[in-house]
Design a protein around this motif. Structure first.
Motif, PDB file in Angstrom:
ATOM      1  N   VAL B 121      10.265   5.776   5.551  1.00  0.00           N
ATOM      2  CA  VAL B 121      11.131   6.752   6.219  1.00  0.00           C
ATOM      3  C   VAL B 121      10.403   8.077   6.443  1.00  0.00           C
ATOM      4  N   GLY B 122       9.435   8.393   5.552  1.00  0.00           N
ATOM      5  CA  GLY B 122       8.713   9.662   5.677  1.00  0.00           C
ATOM      6  C   GLY B 122       7.969   9.787   6.993  1.00  0.00           C
ATOM      7  N   ALA B 123       7.573   8.646   7.570  1.00  0.00           N
ATOM      8  CA  ALA B 123       6.839   8.681   8.836  1.00  0.00           C
ATOM      9  C   ALA B 123       7.780   8.821  10.027  1.00  0.00           C
ATOM     10  N   LEU B 124       9.076   8.704   9.774  1.00  0.00           N
ATOM     11  CA  LEU B 124      10.059   8.795  10.863  1.00  0.00           C
ATOM     12  C   LEU B 124      10.622  10.224  10.931  1.00  0.00           C
ATOM     13  N   PRO B 125      11.231  10.581  12.045  1.00  0.00           N
ATOM     14  CA  PRO B 125      11.758  11.948  12.146  1.00  0.00           C
ATOM     15  C   PRO B 125      13.041  12.131  11.346  1.00  0.00           C
ATOM     16  N   VAL B 126      12.904  12.077  10.029  1.00  0.00           N
ATOM     17  CA  VAL B 126      14.054  12.219   9.139  1.00  0.00           C
ATOM     18  C   VAL B 126      13.732  13.319   8.124  1.00  0.00           C
ATOM     19  N   ARG B 127      14.650  14.279   7.973  1.00  0.00           N
ATOM     20  CA  ARG B 127      14.423  15.337   6.992  1.00  0.00           C
ATOM     21  C   ARG B 127      14.438  14.740   5.586  1.00  0.00           C
ATOM     22  N   PRO B 128      13.536  15.165   4.708  1.00  0.00           N
ATOM     23  CA  PRO B 128      13.551  14.667   3.321  1.00  0.00           C
ATOM     24  C   PRO B 128      14.910  14.878   2.668  1.00  0.00           C
ATOM     25  N   ARG B 129      15.575  15.975   3.027  1.00  0.00           N
ATOM     26  CA  ARG B 129      16.879  16.261   2.435  1.00  0.00           C
ATOM     27  C   ARG B 129      17.926  15.248   2.904  1.00  0.00           C
ATOM     28  N   THR B 130      17.794  14.775   4.135  1.00  0.00           N
ATOM     29  CA  THR B 130      18.748  13.756   4.632  1.00  0.00           C
ATOM     30  C   THR B 130      18.582  12.470   3.834  1.00  0.00           C
ATOM     31  N   LEU B 131      17.323  12.098   3.616  1.00  0.00           N
ATOM     32  CA  LEU B 131      17.055  10.879   2.847  1.00  0.00           C
ATOM     33  C   LEU B 131      17.559  11.038   1.409  1.00  0.00           C
ATOM     34  N   ALA B 132      17.233  12.173   0.788  1.00  0.00           N
ATOM     35  CA  ALA B 132      17.674  12.399  -0.596  1.00  0.00           C
ATOM     36  C   ALA B 132      19.203  12.442  -0.652  1.00  0.00           C
ATOM     37  N   GLY B 133      19.820  13.054   0.352  1.00  0.00           N
ATOM     38  CA  GLY B 133      21.281  13.126   0.397  1.00  0.00           C
ATOM     39  C   GLY B 133      21.900  11.745   0.533  1.00  0.00           C
ATOM     40  N   ALA B 134      21.267  10.900   1.336  1.00  0.00           N
ATOM     41  CA  ALA B 134      21.780   9.538   1.522  1.00  0.00           C
ATOM     42  C   ALA B 134      21.677   8.741   0.232  1.00  0.00           C
ATOM     43  N   ARG B 135      20.551   8.870  -0.446  1.00  0.00           N
ATOM     44  CA  ARG B 135      20.389   8.185  -1.738  1.00  0.00           C
ATOM     45  C   ARG B 135      21.452   8.664  -2.735  1.00  0.00           C
ATOM     46  N   LEU B 136      21.648   9.968  -2.745  1.00  0.00           N
ATOM     47  CA  LEU B 136      22.621  10.559  -3.665  1.00  0.00           C
ATOM     48  C   LEU B 136      24.022  10.062  -3.338  1.00  0.00           C
ATOM     49  N   ALA B 137      24.354  10.042  -2.040  1.00  0.00           N
ATOM     50  CA  ALA B 137      25.684   9.584  -1.629  1.00  0.00           C
ATOM     51  C   ALA B 137      25.894   8.136  -2.031  1.00  0.00           C
ATOM     52  N   THR B 282      31.949  19.095 -16.149  1.00  0.00           N
ATOM     53  CA  THR B 282      31.921  18.157 -15.015  1.00  0.00           C
ATOM     54  C   THR B 282      31.584  18.900 -13.716  1.00  0.00           C
ATOM     55  N   ALA B 283      32.209  20.061 -13.537  1.00  0.00           N
ATOM     56  CA  ALA B 283      31.924  20.850 -12.319  1.00  0.00           C
ATOM     57  C   ALA B 283      30.463  21.288 -12.298  1.00  0.00           C
ATOM     58  N   THR B 284      29.953  21.691 -13.454  1.00  0.00           N
ATOM     59  CA  THR B 284      28.563  22.159 -13.523  1.00  0.00           C
ATOM     60  C   THR B 284      27.576  21.050 -13.171  1.00  0.00           C
ATOM     61  N   VAL B 285      27.766  19.869 -13.759  1.00  0.00           N
ATOM     62  CA  VAL B 285      26.804  18.784 -13.472  1.00  0.00           C
ATOM     63  C   VAL B 285      26.933  18.314 -12.023  1.00  0.00           C
ATOM     64  N   THR B 286      28.150  18.433 -11.454  1.00  0.00           N
ATOM     65  CA  THR B 286      28.322  18.050 -10.046  1.00  0.00           C
ATOM     66  C   THR B 286      27.483  18.965  -9.153  1.00  0.00           C
ATOM     67  N   VAL B 287      27.574  20.253  -9.416  1.00  0.00           N
ATOM     68  CA  VAL B 287      26.776  21.203  -8.629  1.00  0.00           C
ATOM     69  C   VAL B 287      25.280  20.974  -8.904  1.00  0.00           C
ATOM     70  N   LEU B 288      24.975  20.790 -10.182  1.00  0.00           N
ATOM     71  CA  LEU B 288      23.567  20.651 -10.593  1.00  0.00           C
ATOM     72  C   LEU B 288      22.890  19.460  -9.918  1.00  0.00           C
ATOM     73  N   VAL B 289      23.623  18.325  -9.840  1.00  0.00           N
ATOM     74  CA  VAL B 289      22.983  17.129  -9.280  1.00  0.00           C
ATOM     75  C   VAL B 289      22.636  17.345  -7.800  1.00  0.00           C
ATOM     76  N   PHE B 290      23.476  18.088  -7.092  1.00  0.00           N
ATOM     77  CA  PHE B 290      23.162  18.374  -5.684  1.00  0.00           C
ATOM     78  C   PHE B 290      21.962  19.315  -5.590  1.00  0.00           C
ATOM     79  N   VAL B 291      21.959  20.314  -6.469  1.00  0.00           N
ATOM     80  CA  VAL B 291      20.867  21.298  -6.422  1.00  0.00           C
ATOM     81  C   VAL B 291      19.533  20.623  -6.738  1.00  0.00           C
ATOM     82  N   VAL B 292      19.477  19.869  -7.838  1.00  0.00           N
ATOM     83  CA  VAL B 292      18.180  19.312  -8.266  1.00  0.00           C
ATOM     84  C   VAL B 292      17.752  18.106  -7.416  1.00  0.00           C
ATOM     85  N   SER B 293      18.695  17.532  -6.675  1.00  0.00           N
ATOM     86  CA  SER B 293      18.312  16.388  -5.837  1.00  0.00           C
ATOM     87  C   SER B 293      17.921  16.829  -4.432  1.00  0.00           C
TER      88      SER B 293
END
Lengths: 254, 579
Positions: B121-137, B282-293
């Motif tokens: 995917v890195g060779a395709l026009p995809v933002r790293p954040r989109t890929l990381a966001g998709a994995r996270l989702a 729970t709220a803290t780890v929810t925010v944290l996982v988005f930030v660190v991912s």
């Protein structure tokens, strides 16, 4: 015009590529040659934007690619050296994923996928996961994926690996036709014969440096060699190939 | 504001990125399920069975019997009802958290983009954040579905059962409390572990994160087994102590979510101070996982490509090489032995499998220790032999031997076994290599650790006798485990699980119970005099010789098995029984 200007790349202080410069014009096929560990793969990965140069710039149409990397990557089609793909997917699923990421409209994408699979002789293998594919079949899927979006720049890293003779000939025709259509093509390979036949210019890398960058004919004249293989042996082969070959054959017999 | 948002979402590049996100999320879910939960050579039916067991045990074994219990508790004192209800709720919450932690450990690798992702995917026009966001989702989707499957059936049954009691809240309220508290506990665990993984990868690299997954899997398995086998009997005592002095338990996350359960179900604020912790963490780890991912996605992606893989477990491989040169005779056996050691320590799949067996061993092994340890039946005596202490190395030995044998059956790179097919080692050589592997990696380490422990705690003669007994027991078990072994370790095809889901569970359980209860008692008695110790050792040695002789006779004309032979699978297939 695709240019690498004084590009260097280091991994944790170890230089893989040093002060490398090369250029490729639309309609040109540039061959990238070099022994193992010469920096070919690193160069290719920088050209497709996977790795960022430690120094120097890569430019497309005179503009540095890094600030607009996504726009640049939309123009690139890439076949990796290793047949890396999501092997649990079926070939059409994989191509749909890649085409979708390129933003190709679904109906057009389906038509193109069917056409590529048919031309590559994979139309009867659409229900099998690619984990069951041979190396050559995976290579055909990767070639299809690289061409799906009609890229301006095509970067092929050992594209004929695993292909049979017929498809190697087809690949040669494909590359020449793409070049004739004005695409910029970088062709990295160890197959001198193929490179000699299809490349306008050849870049020879050795220990991260460019040791030659010219047309095959000019290089042959400069080195007084009969073939590209001889040019390569003169510029990029350090070892005494005859001695090592002979010794390898007799080690176990001693 | 809305029109500006609509305009922003209407921009073609954002629409395209959203499309990419959806495509990658869908693929990520498939990948998560395929590569981790339903591995290529695993049987989906077997996976479904395990999942059903994990999901249906709380409602069927814990929640359903509560209809009768609460009928009997109608006239019980309010304090007792509160104590019982709190203990049960704490159990559901703890179980959900452990099961989710196990899921996180199993899906550890697929939670975030890896090298393959970067190269494809890195060779395709995809933002790293989109890929990381998709994995996270995808990870969040799978995690939520799993938590719901674990929590909802038990929530319905338990709420229906407990709300019949007048002191317990109304059914809808208890149900809501159950669902919210357990789902939040699961979310907190899953997101917390995902954040931890991302932080470890950033600070210490993938290798350390890999090791953390093994530790996590091991710990969750131990705790899950203990939760089932032991916790129900001691939980009321723990809850009684908790209700008396809950400030001392403020560090324990299950307490926070139990407090939340009580607060929502009955408005009970006896543990009220912990409710805020449940919500805020729970709220803290929810925010944290988005930030660190998401924030470091591009940096992590580049680093994955730039870091070169290094050899794993160099120390073990070097030690094994030295051992092989000294002890293992014959070049073929030595090669197979070295190949086995390298395969085992460098294959993540095999190390995870062994961690599972080890977790089960610890969990089952300490079962006999817990009653005296918690002073429920006498007190724990360590300075003299006792059957419950002897049971620990016996159970560890049992799981180590059969765990290693199970690991040998699974090939590392089946396509690469042509080299062994060409050389064709004999079954005798394969068995010898397998025996050395089991002895060196399972039997000897346990016997050595046991010797060191007993030398420190018991008289020298007793310690030596006890260790010799454990060693000989391990050798007998090794010979039994290899009695019909005809494969080459890590190189022969593994029969698809559909064909091999055998009814051997009863055999293994009986053998394990014999080891844990009968053999530990026998060895305890054997240690009473040197004569009985020698007799037991002699019986063990005779058994080893007898099994080896019998096997040599049975397998003398056999060649190693590389392919699956369906006619050998003669045992009951539970998958078929279900269909």
């Amino acid at each position: 015009m695709l240019d690498m200007i004084d590009v260097s790349k280091s991994y944790r202080g170890v230089a893989a590529v040093r002060m490398l410069s090369l250029s490729a014009r639309p309609g040109q096929v540039v061959g990238l040659l070099g022994p193992n560990g010469s920096g070919k793969s690193t160069t290719v990965k920088m050209l497709i934007g996977l790795l960022r140069p430690s120094r120097g710039q890569i430019r497309w149409q005179g503009e540095d690619i890094q600030p607009q990397l996504l726009d640049y990557q939309r123009l690139v089609g890439y076949v990796p050296e290793e047949p890396r793909l999501y092997a649990y997917l079926k070939a059409p699923e994989y191509l749909e994923l890649v085409g979708g990421l390129h933003g190709i409209e679904h109906r057009t994408l389906r038509q193109r996928i069917n056409r590529y699979l048919e031309l590559f002789g994979l139309e009867h293998d659409t229900e099998a996961p690619m984990s069951a594919f041979s190396k050559g079949m995976r290579q055909k899927v990767l070639l299809s994926a690289a061409l799906l979006h009609d890229p301006e720049i095509v970067i092929l890293d050992e594209p004929s690996s695993g292909l049979d003779v017929a498809f190697t000939l087809i690949l040669r025709r494909l590359v020449m036709t793409l070049a004739a259509r004005g695409k910029t093509i970088i062709y990295s390979s160890h197959e001198m014969d193929m490179v000699e036949k299809i490349c306008n210019d050849v870049v020879i890398l050795h220990r991260g440096h460019v040791v030659a960058h010219d047309s095959v004919t000019r290089l042959r004249e400069l080195v007084h060699a009969a073939s590209l293989e001889d040019v390569f042996a003169a510029l990029a082969v350090d070892q005494d190939v005859d001695r090592i070959g002979t010794e390898l054959a007799t080690v176990a017999a001693e | 504001m809305t029109s500006r948002l609509k305009a922003a979402l209407g921009r073609p590049e954002l629409r395209h990125e959203w499309h990419q996100f959806r495509l990658l999320s869908r693929d990520s879910v498939r990948r998560l399920l395929d590569s981790v939960l339903v591995a290529r050579d695993a049987d989906p039916m077997l996976f479904a069975l395990w999942f059903m067991a994990l999901a249906m045990t709380p409602p069927l074994l814990v929640a359903a019997p509560k209809f009768v219990q609460y009928a009997f508790l109608k006239k019980a004192p309010a304090a007792l009802v509160l104590q019982i209800a709190t203990a049960e709720r704490a159990f559901f919450i703890l179980y959900g958290m452990l099961a989710t932690a196990l899921l996180a450990a199993l899906t550890w690798d697929a939670l975030f983009p890896d090298r393959t992702d970067q190269e494809i995917v890195g060779a395709l026009p995809v933002r790293p954040r989109t890929l990381a966001g998709a994995r996270l989702a995808a990870a969040l989707g799978v995690g939520t579905a799993f938590a719901a499957a674990i929590s909802l059936p038990a929530a319905f049954i338990y709420s229906a059962a407990s709300s019949t009691h007048p002191l317990i809240g109304a059914f809808p309220r208890v149900l809501a409390a159950h669902v919210i508290a357990t789902m939040m506990a699961c979310a907190c665990t899953f997101l917390g572990l995902m954040s931890l993984r991302a932080i470890v990868v950033m600070c210490a690299g993938e290798r350390v994160a890999d090791r953390l997954a093994l530790v996590l899997q091991f710990v969750t398995i131990v705790m899950l087994v203990e939760t089932f086998l032991f916790l129900p009997s001691v939980l009321p005592n723990i809850i009684e102590a908790l209700l008396r002095d809950h400030a001392s338990y403020a560090w324990a996350p299950p307490v926070w979510f139990t407090a939340l359960f009580l607060w929502i179900a009955e408005g009970n604020s006896v543990l009220g101070s912990h409710v805020f912790k449940a919500v805020s963490v729970t709220a803290t780890v929810t925010v944290l996982v988005f930030v660190v991912s998401l924030l470091p996605a591009a940096w992590i992606g580049r680093r994955v490509l730039e870091v070169r893989s290094r050899e794993r477990a160099t120390g073990v491989a070097t030690l094994a090489r030295s051992f092989a040169l000294l002890w293992v005779r014959g070049p073929v056996v030595r090669s197979l032995f070295m190949f086995g050691v390298s395969s085992l320590v460098r294959s993540r799949r095999h190390t995870i499998q062994l961690a599972t067996y080890f977790g089960m061993a610890i969990a089952v092994g300490v079962l006999k220790l817990l009653p005296p340890l918690l002073s429920l039946r006498g007190s724990l005596v360590l300075d003299a032999p006792r059957a419950y202490t002897i049971a620990v190395p016996l159970v560890l030995m049992f799981f180590a031997v059969f765990g290693l044998r199970a690991a040998f059956s699974i090939p590392t790179e089946l396509d690469a076994n042509w080299v062994l097919r060409l050389v064709q080692p004999t079954v005798r050589e394969s068995v010898r290599a397998s025996r050395w592997l089991i002895v060196m990696l399972g039997v000897a380490p346990i016997a050595i650790v046991w010797l060191l422990f007993t030398l420190a705690m018991w008289p020298a003669q007793t310690a030596l006798g006890a260790s010799a007994l454990i060693l000989v027991t391990g050798l007998v078990l090794t010979e039994l485990a290899l009695s019909n072994w005809t494969k080459v370790p890590f190189a022969s095809a593994h029969e698809p699980a559909t064909e091999t889901l055998k009814s051997k569970a009863a055999w293994y359980t009986t053998a394990l119970l014999m080891y844990q209860f009968i053999l530990s008692e026998l060895q305890f008695r054997a240690l009473q005099s040197w004569r009985t110790t020698i007799t037991h050792l002699a019986v063990g040695v005779v058994l080893v010789i007898a099994i080896r002789t019998w096997r040599a006779h049975m397998l003398r004309s056999r060649t190693p098995t590389f392919d699956v032979i369906s006619s050998e699978t003669t045992t009951l297939n539970l998958s078929e029984a279900l269909s």
